[in-house]
Enzyme design. Structure first.
Site, PDB file in Angstrom:
ATOM      1  N   GLU A 156       0.796  -1.219   0.000  1.00 16.47           N
ATOM      2  CA  GLU A 156       0.000   0.000   0.000  1.00 16.47           C
ATOM      3  C   GLU A 156       0.835   1.279   0.000  1.00 16.47           C
ATOM      4  O   GLU A 156       0.440   2.281  -0.584  1.00 16.47           O
ATOM      5  CB  GLU A 156      -0.950   0.016   1.229  1.00 16.47           C
ATOM      6  CG  GLU A 156      -2.034  -1.049   1.209  1.00 16.47           C
ATOM      7  CD  GLU A 156      -3.058  -0.831   0.108  1.00 16.47           C
ATOM      8  OE1 GLU A 156      -3.131   0.286  -0.442  1.00 16.47           O
ATOM      9  OE2 GLU A 156      -3.785  -1.794  -0.219  1.00 16.47           O
ATOM     10  N   SER A 197     -56.266 -23.645  34.547  1.00 22.88           N
ATOM     11  CA  SER A 197     -56.005 -24.292  35.833  1.00 22.88           C
ATOM     12  C   SER A 197     -54.577 -24.109  36.316  1.00 22.88           C
ATOM     13  O   SER A 197     -54.274 -24.418  37.471  1.00 22.88           O
ATOM     14  CB  SER A 197     -56.329 -25.779  35.737  1.00 22.88           C
ATOM     15  OG  SER A 197     -57.714 -25.978  35.491  1.00 22.88           O
TER      16      SER A 197
END
Length: 788
Positions: free
Chosen positions: A99, A480
């Site tokens: 780079e 229940s």
């Protein structure tokens, strides 16, 4: 005449040099002024130097399970911050070589690099080499767009020069390595190492580092998952540049080129999406979206991954079985099998239980040939027999009809698109099973009652289908399953498991004139005077309504609040049958109080949150509250143990552990529940449709929810020690006549051992003259054995 004499005769001729000098100076001045003006214009709005010191990259927020394993991530850019001293030197060298070879020499702008790139591109007839420095690339990535304009380029140069003044080279390089994009969602070198090689930075070798260094130029182009050959050539180019820059020798470069690259993604498995979404919402509400998605938080949760997988599997298995009982809805659609484009077979077979779409290519009497995701297999007739229950488009679930099936041709024809799963691969022959995605929904909540930690949470059959979390948000009638709260209220009020309550017909006038309410038992019959234990064990509705009437709705409501029930509760006797909607989390946590000897702890999912600097910014603090006496908690637990041993929950006996629990079924079978616990785990299961559709006449809590509960709890408890429910000091045992609820004078067929809180043991033996079927005599029985 001499030339000088001729010139002297023309005064105008002596002005040209002066005019030329003025023109040159003017043009130069205008150029400099224009350049300054252009630079000033381009620099307008650029960030100040100070912001570079304050720069913080966008980081991943990681969510951890209870064992520290990462179970989820929140991010805008998937980035793992890597200090420069943790980056291998060969990786740094590779990046610099490809780079910006003169990175440590130039001031942010590399003039020689520009000349070299220009000459290379002219010589090769195209753009083969760039001249942007690492500093320029960082400036562009941090603050600018990628548009190709002259103004953007000038701004980039100005920023690069600024950054070189403010930051050191190491700081610039560290920011670059952590900021740049490497493809496939990986931002920064740390994330890239995991994405491509499943490794940490310290584990990378030279060939791998060279490959990663070559990616930022064009991450998509050089992706090895898209074009390995091109990615390999790019890596070879990087190694060549490293040799040219004398970072490595030509021999080392060649050796690295010849080394095979093995790519291995380390992906975060999608675990517990409903749980994870609840965590996300809490974090966003507490810290804001920017902190959650960019702040790099470390979130430590209570989730047990193994239990979560068990819970998800139990829900999927149970809902599929229920869906098959409801009936087959037929093929998804019909297509021309000859028009189907052939697919390449997958490298690996689908996961067990994964539902695939397949098309019928051939139908015989005993088998059907299927093409599914490039795989060819068969479904045997025996694996389709569940489809004898057929649902027409206009039928209700309860109207499904059985049809006799003697041939596969009665069910399918070529071109039918159906859902299948892989059953086996015996003798190199792939066998499928006929499946269909359930329409019914379900939820599981598993809590450690000793701490309140939520260990597993499933909010629906499929998060992709519906993100609504039914474990936390769905308010449904518990039926229940609410009764233990009423019976615990009775025990807390001085009654005992042996206290008698009348199970007989009763009629209540309603507010609307002429309307009455007559509670009925599931069996459509009544059983006279029965103990509270018997009434709960067999879930007697009429007896529970009478008990609630005796206690008073307000007392039960207040007791419910102490257990953590927050939802509004009906202020009438229908509360006895669970008519008030509550959430699965609420009722599971309430049962957890009974499991934890009366101590209430608020359910929680997040143990601790740290910021990116490892500072603790949130931590769960335990605050147990003794809301029920240990004696009451043990008594109701002992009664619910009977529900499993010989009552409506007896299917759970197969687990072979001390367990307590209760079924729940609502009117028209719209909701099915089972909530129960061991001393170290409380689990609730709900099954139903999101609307008001019925599950079917047989789909009670024991039939629809309990199998899911039993599968999950049976597996989950394997990793937990066997524990029994601790008996508090204030508990006594006594022999009673279960027909009358009083002490026995001599053993009979109805004699049993009962548990009592200290001071509540009946003081007199049963009266031999009392007729247990005489409802009126029981109103006159002595205290300790009679209803009040």
């Amino acid at each position: 005449m001499k030339p000088s004499e001729i010139l002297s005769l023309n005064p105008q001729s002596r002005r040209w040099p002066r005019f030329l000098l003025i023109a040159v100076l003017s043009i130069t001045g205008l150029g400099i002024g224009g350049t300054i003006a252009l630079a000033w214009y381009a620099a307008t709005g650029l960030p100040t130097l100070a912001i570079l010191h304050e720069y913080q990259p966008s980081l991943i927020t990681k969510v951890h399970a209870d064992n520290g394993q990462v179970m989820g991530q929140f991010y805008v850019e998937r980035r793992i911050l890597a200090p420069l001293n943790e980056v291998p030197q060969h990786l740094i060298n590779a990046v610099i070589a490809v780079e910006d070879t003169r990175f440590f020499e130039h001031p942010g702008l590399d003039i020689w690099g520009i000349f070299r790139a220009t000459w290379t591109n002219l010589k090769r007839g195209g753009k083969f080499e760039g001249a942007s420095t690492i500093t320029q690339q960082l400036a562009r990535t941090l603050f600018l767009s990628s548009e190709r304009t002259f103004r953007r380029k000038i701004r980039e140069l100005i920023l690069a020069l600024k950054m070189e003044v403010v930051l050191t080279k190491d700081q610039i390089l560290e920011m670059y390595l952590n900021q740049i994009y490497f493809g496939h969602g990986a931002y920064g070198i740390g994330s890239a190492a995991l994405t491509y090689f499943g490794k940490g930075l310290s584990e990378l070798n030279l060939p791998e580092s060279a490959f990663l260094a070559g990616l930022p130029k064009a991450p998509s182009t050089y992706s090895p998952y898209k074009n390995y050959d091109l990615a390999k050539k790019r890596q070879e180019h990087v190694l060549g540049r490293m040799a040219q820059a004398n970072f490595i020798s030509a021999e080392v470069a060649q050796e690295a080129i010849e080394t095979k690259l093995t790519f291995q993604r380390r992906s975060i498995e999608r675990v517990a999406p409903y749980f994870l979404e609840d965590v996300r919402q809490h974090l966003v509400n507490e810290y804001g979206e920017s902190m959650v998605y960019k702040g790099g938080l470390q979130v430590f949760t209570t989730l047990n991954i193994d239990m979560q997988r068990m819970a998800e599997n139990a829900i999927q298995t149970g809902l599929r079985q229920l869906d098959k009982r409801q009936g087959w809805r037929g093929p998804l659609r019909h297509e021309d099998p000859l028009a189907m484009l052939p697919e390449d077979p997958p490298d690996e077979l689908p996961e067990p239980g994964e539902i695939l779409e397949g098309i019928v290519t051939k139908v015989a009497k005993e088998e059907v040939t299927i093409l599914a995701r490039g795989l060819v297999g068969k479904i045997l007739l025996k694996d389709m027999l569940w489809a004898k229950r057929r649902l027409a488009q206009d039928d209700l679930v309860t109207e499904a009809k059985n049809i006799p099936i003697t041939s596969a041709k009665q069910l399918l024809r070529p071109g039918d698109v159906i859902e299948v799963t892989i059953k086996s691969t015996k003798k190199d022959q792939l066998q499928f099973s006929l499946e269909q995605t359930p329409l019914v929904e379900g939820a599981i909540m598993a809590i450690d009652p000793r701490t309140g930690a939520i260990r597993a949470m499933v909010g629906g059959y499929d998060f992709e289908r519906s993100q609504f979390n039914r474990a936390l948000l769905s308010v449904r009638q518990p039926g229940s399953a609410f009764k233990p709260i009423i019976y615990a209220t009775a025990l807390d009020s001085g009654m005992t498991p042996a206290t008698l309550v009348l199970d007989a017909p009763v009629v209540y006038e309603q507010e609307d004139p002429g309307k009455t309410w007559k509670p009925e038992n599931y069996e459509k019959r009544f059983f006279g005077p029965i103990t509270l234990r018997e009434a709960l064990r067999h879930s007697r509705n009429a007896a529970t309504v009478r008990l609630l009437e005796q206690l008073g709705v307000r007392r039960v409501t207040e007791f419910s609040r102490s257990l953590g029930i927050r939802s509004p509760l009906s202020q009438d006797l229908s509360l006895a049958l669970g008519s008030s909607g509550i959430t699965l989390e609420e009722i599971t946590a309430a049962y957890g109080v009974f499991a934890n000897q009366g101590l209430a702890l608020k359910p929680y999912t997040i143990s601790m949150v740290k910021d990116q600097d490892e500072k603790i910014i949130e931590q769960h603090l335990f605050n147990p509250q003794q809301v029920v006496s240990p004696e009451t908690a043990y008594l109701i637990t002992h009664m619910m143990m009977d529900v499993i041993q010989s009552g409506t929950g007896k299917r759970a006996r197969s687990i072979g552990r001390p367990l307590a629990g209760k079924t729940g079924t609502t009117n028209s079978y719209r909701d099915a529940w089972f909530v129960g616990y061991a001393p170290n785990l409380t689990v609730g299961v709900w099954v139903g449709f999101d609307g008001v559709e019925t599950l079917g006449k047989i789909e009670s809590g024991a039939h629809a929810a309990l199998p899911i509960w039993t599968q999950f709890v049976g597996e989950a408890l394997q990793s937990l020690p066997v524990q029994t429910f601790a008996i508090p000091d204030g508990i006594q045992f006594a022999e009673i006549d279960q027909a009358t609820g009083t002490l026995v004078s001599e053993p009979t067929k109805t004699t049993t051992t009962e548990v009592f809180a200290e001071g509540t043991v009946p003081q007199r033996p049963a009266r031999t003259t009392a007729d247990p079927l005489d409802f009126y005599e029981f109103d006159q029985l002595d205290e300790g054995g009679a209803t009040q």
